[in-house]
Design a protein around this motif. Sequence first.
Motif, mmCIF file in Angstrom:
data_model
loop_
_atom_site.group_PDB
_atom_site.id
_atom_site.type_symbol
_atom_site.label_atom_id
_atom_site.label_comp_id
_atom_site.label_asym_id
_atom_site.label_seq_id
_atom_site.Cartn_x
_atom_site.Cartn_y
_atom_site.Cartn_z
ATOM 1 N N THR A 127 0.607 -5.929 15.666
ATOM 2 C CA THR A 127 1.102 -7.297 15.826
ATOM 3 C C THR A 127 2.085 -7.605 14.695
ATOM 4 O OG1 THR A 127 -0.689 -8.270 14.542
ATOM 5 C CG2 THR A 127 -1.041 -8.077 16.933
ATOM 6 N N LEU A 128 3.012 -8.467 15.000
ATOM 7 C CA LEU A 128 4.032 -8.792 14.005
ATOM 8 C C LEU A 128 3.402 -9.404 12.756
ATOM 9 C CD1 LEU A 128 7.019 -8.664 13.494
ATOM 10 C CD2 LEU A 128 7.286 -10.804 14.759
ATOM 11 N N LYS A 129 2.352 -10.206 12.958
ATOM 12 C CA LYS A 129 1.731 -10.802 11.765
ATOM 13 C C LYS A 129 1.072 -9.712 10.910
ATOM 14 C CE LYS A 129 -2.090 -12.506 14.560
ATOM 15 N NZ LYS A 129 -2.454 -13.524 15.487
ATOM 16 N N ALA A 130 0.494 -8.704 11.556
ATOM 17 C CA ALA A 130 -0.096 -7.601 10.784
ATOM 18 C C ALA A 130 1.008 -6.795 10.088
ATOM 19 C CB ALA A 130 -0.905 -6.693 11.700
ATOM 20 N N ALA A 131 2.137 -6.647 10.754
ATOM 21 C CA ALA A 131 3.248 -5.882 10.168
ATOM 22 C C ALA A 131 3.814 -6.615 8.954
ATOM 23 C CB ALA A 131 4.328 -5.656 11.219
ATOM 24 N N ARG A 132 3.899 -7.941 9.058
ATOM 25 C CA ARG A 132 4.396 -8.709 7.899
ATOM 26 C C ARG A 132 3.421 -8.559 6.722
ATOM 27 N NH1 ARG A 132 5.809 -13.237 11.797
ATOM 28 N NH2 ARG A 132 8.034 -12.966 12.159
ATOM 29 N N ALA A 133 2.136 -8.612 7.036
ATOM 30 C CA ALA A 133 1.125 -8.452 5.975
ATOM 31 C C ALA A 133 1.235 -7.061 5.350
ATOM 32 C CB ALA A 133 -0.272 -8.688 6.545
ATOM 33 N N GLU A 134 1.534 -6.064 6.171
ATOM 34 C CA GLU A 134 1.668 -4.699 5.644
ATOM 35 C C GLU A 134 2.861 -4.600 4.684
ATOM 36 O OE1 GLU A 134 1.382 -1.567 8.539
ATOM 37 O OE2 GLU A 134 2.348 -0.107 7.209
ATOM 38 N N ALA A 135 3.971 -5.213 5.063
ATOM 39 C CA ALA A 135 5.152 -5.178 4.180
ATOM 40 C C ALA A 135 4.819 -5.857 2.846
ATOM 41 C CB ALA A 135 6.338 -5.849 4.867
ATOM 42 N N ALA A 136 4.116 -6.983 2.914
ATOM 43 C CA ALA A 136 3.761 -7.704 1.680
ATOM 44 C C ALA A 136 2.825 -6.861 0.810
ATOM 45 C CB ALA A 136 3.103 -9.033 2.040
ATOM 46 N N LYS A 137 1.924 -6.149 1.462
ATOM 47 C CA LYS A 137 0.991 -5.303 0.713
ATOM 48 C C LYS A 137 1.739 -4.170 -0.002
ATOM 49 C CE LYS A 137 -3.251 -2.719 1.498
ATOM 50 N NZ LYS A 137 -4.435 -2.599 2.314
ATOM 51 N N CYS A 138 2.776 -3.659 0.642
ATOM 52 C CA CYS A 138 3.577 -2.592 0.027
ATOM 53 C C CYS A 138 4.319 -3.118 -1.198
ATOM 54 C CB CYS A 138 4.584 -2.041 1.043
ATOM 55 S SG CYS A 138 3.794 -1.128 2.364
ATOM 56 N N VAL A 139 4.847 -4.328 -1.090
ATOM 57 C CA VAL A 139 5.543 -4.934 -2.232
ATOM 58 C C VAL A 139 4.570 -5.017 -3.417
ATOM 59 C CG1 VAL A 139 6.570 -7.090 -3.087
ATOM 60 C CG2 VAL A 139 7.186 -6.228 -0.804
ATOM 61 N N LYS A 140 3.367 -5.461 -3.111
ATOM 62 C CA LYS A 140 2.352 -5.608 -4.160
ATOM 63 C C LYS A 140 2.026 -4.257 -4.814
ATOM 64 C CE LYS A 140 -2.394 -7.206 -4.469
ATOM 65 N NZ LYS A 140 -3.542 -7.660 -3.698
ATOM 66 N N ALA A 141 1.891 -3.219 -3.996
ATOM 67 C CA ALA A 141 1.532 -1.904 -4.542
ATOM 68 C C ALA A 141 2.677 -1.323 -5.379
ATOM 69 C CB ALA A 141 1.171 -0.943 -3.408
ATOM 70 N N LEU A 142 3.907 -1.524 -4.930
ATOM 71 C CA LEU A 142 5.054 -1.044 -5.719
ATOM 72 C C LEU A 142 5.045 -1.711 -7.094
ATOM 73 C CD1 LEU A 142 7.748 -1.159 -2.877
ATOM 74 C CD2 LEU A 142 6.979 0.924 -4.049
ATOM 75 N N ARG A 143 4.824 -3.017 -7.104
ATOM 76 C CA ARG A 143 4.811 -3.742 -8.382
ATOM 77 C C ARG A 143 3.610 -3.316 -9.234
ATOM 78 N NH1 ARG A 143 8.954 -6.966 -7.458
ATOM 79 N NH2 ARG A 143 9.036 -8.466 -5.745
ATOM 80 N N TRP A 144 2.492 -3.060 -8.578
ATOM 81 C CA TRP A 144 1.283 -2.683 -9.326
ATOM 82 C C TRP A 144 1.504 -1.373 -10.072
ATOM 83 C CZ3 TRP A 144 -2.464 0.978 -10.035
ATOM 84 C CH2 TRP A 144 -3.625 0.546 -10.688
ATOM 85 N N TYR A 145 2.059 -0.392 -9.376
ATOM 86 C CA TYR A 145 2.284 0.893 -10.067
ATOM 87 C C TYR A 145 3.398 0.780 -11.104
ATOM 88 C CZ TYR A 145 -1.160 3.914 -7.931
ATOM 89 O OH TYR A 145 -2.345 4.516 -7.586
ATOM 90 N N ALA A 146 4.405 -0.053 -10.826
ATOM 91 C CA ALA A 146 5.465 -0.247 -11.833
ATOM 92 C C ALA A 146 4.845 -0.805 -13.117
ATOM 93 C CB ALA A 146 6.531 -1.194 -11.290
ATOM 94 N N ALA A 147 3.881 -1.691 -12.958
ATOM 95 C CA ALA A 147 3.272 -2.340 -14.125
ATOM 96 C C ALA A 147 2.241 -1.453 -14.831
ATOM 97 C CB ALA A 147 2.610 -3.653 -13.694
ATOM 98 N N HIS A 148 1.524 -0.630 -14.085
ATOM 99 C CA HIS A 148 0.345 0.042 -14.666
ATOM 100 C C HIS A 148 0.472 1.544 -14.899
ATOM 101 C CE1 HIS A 148 -2.104 -3.554 -14.396
ATOM 102 N NE2 HIS A 148 -1.651 -3.732 -13.169
ATOM 103 N N ALA A 149 1.489 2.182 -14.325
ATOM 104 C CA ALA A 149 1.512 3.658 -14.365
ATOM 105 C C ALA A 149 1.500 4.204 -15.792
ATOM 106 C CB ALA A 149 2.737 4.175 -13.614
ATOM 107 N N GLU A 150 2.267 3.604 -16.663
ATOM 108 C CA GLU A 150 2.354 4.152 -18.027
ATOM 109 C C GLU A 150 0.976 4.154 -18.690
ATOM 110 O OE1 GLU A 150 5.350 2.406 -20.511
ATOM 111 O OE2 GLU A 150 5.083 3.964 -22.041
ATOM 112 N N ALA A 151 0.250 3.061 -18.522
ATOM 113 C CA ALA A 151 -1.092 3.002 -19.136
ATOM 114 C C ALA A 151 -2.040 3.994 -18.450
ATOM 115 C CB ALA A 151 -1.638 1.585 -19.037
#
Length: 466
Positions: free
Chosen positions: A76-100
């Motif tokens: 469903t489109l609403k699930a797809a939008r949620a998936e895109a948002a989740k990917c944004v969050k994961a990209l930012r999470w690893y950008a912030a935490h990978a070094e540590a």
Amino acid sequence: MPIATVNPATGETIKTFDALTSEEVERRLAAADAAYRTYRLTSFADRARLLERAADLLEQDADTAARMMTLEMGKTLKAARAEAAKCVKALRWYAAHAEALLADEEPAQADVEDSGASRARVHYRPIGPVLAVMPWNFPLWQVVRFAAPALMAGNVGLLKHASNVPQTALYLEDLFRRAGFPEGCFQTLLIGSGAVEGILRDARVAAATLTGSEPAGRSVASISGDEVKKTVLELGGSDPYVVLPSADIDRAATTAVTARVQNNGQSCIAAKRFIVHTDVYDAFRDRFVAAMRELTVGDPTDDDTDVGPLSSEQGRKDLEELVDDAVGKGAAVLCGGRRPEQMDHGWYYAPTVLADITDEMRIHRDEAFGPVATLYRVESVDEAVELANDTPFGLSSNVWTRDDEEMAQCVRDIQAGAVYFNGMTASHPGLPFGGVKRSGYGRELAGHGIREFCNATTVWYGSPGT
Ligand code: NAP
């Protein structure tokens, strides 16, 4: 399998793609190898800046990317939008935490002295180009949860995506290129599964990760084993959803519906087997079945739709065969059990609940990859745990109880990569994800995920002498 976008809601072929020639594959392998030689030397700060930029771009593109996923695999489109948002969050999470997460580790002083060192440490280094063989069911998320840690660790990625999501696969390559990752750092290979072996055996490819079915996992793991290359496998699941007498039955039943039909029922961590204590069985069954009946099946782009089509005609056929086998052997159909009426186009299947399941039925052991739940009645917690474990899989598990002792027993005894109490399984960037038994091995996400494709290098310093 042709490489093509075929709309599951209509069955219409939208676009077909040619597979790469062997010369084109060779060019991409050479580019990955060349990129790795310099990219591995970049700083965490530089990598994080690029990953943040990818997150920004994906955030801007979210609606387009979501529509592309819905078109290609029917979520469903609403699930797809949620998936895109989740990917944004994961990209930012690893950008912030990978070094540590990859900071040097200092062994205990006593162990350093015992080894005869003046000092010692464990240093995490990248390992090289990693092949990611990915499925269509979360076409952005599965790739991002591989790519974000891999790129932050200093590895480079080669993506062989499922043949029915080629546009999403090409979009991902373009996303990382636009974010500024150097040429060759993240490439999509439009190839059939028959071309995977040659890539796995190529000396320039260091390791592989596969998310998908057991046969695909077995093949990739055995070829990689033959080449002595590391693999991570995220395979199928048939997660138990255990409801015990102290549970909040209303919440357990409402959540059960989402847990089963999320992503049109095609999620590895969907709850599939509902194991309910006899004291609350009738109450849970009545609420669960009523709510499954209420779901709206239809056009995945419509905001009112709860359940869209299955991703392929074959996927629906496999599911129908599983249900028919169970019904033929005596399963009771409490709702669904057929294609929805008046939906001649597209690969829809009605939300279904089956009871009176026995172990001769294929659905007792096989993964039901669609909106079909099986319901079991048990007399005790011990029986619930035994049934939860009576499966070849061990991905995650869900247990509804307010009793601390029952929780402790489930954590101790359920054979799965996770136990979720009073809620449904979902993946989160900061929590490790993966299974045991036939659900695979290795972990994605969190620190465990990023270290899977690192060389944990022991660095030992003897006395330099005088
Ligand atoms: P699949 O057929 O195994 O396909 C997954 C990927 O593997 C595709 O890219 C596919 O390419 C490729 N592939 C298939 N056979 C291969 C082979 N022999 N050698 C190399 N590559 C091969 O899986 P699916 O049916 O599309 O996906 C659903 C399965 O994935 C379910 O079992 C689900 O539970 C599992 N899954 C697991 C997780 C997890 O995290 N544990 C997450 C999502 C899905 P082609 O498309 O070209 O065939």
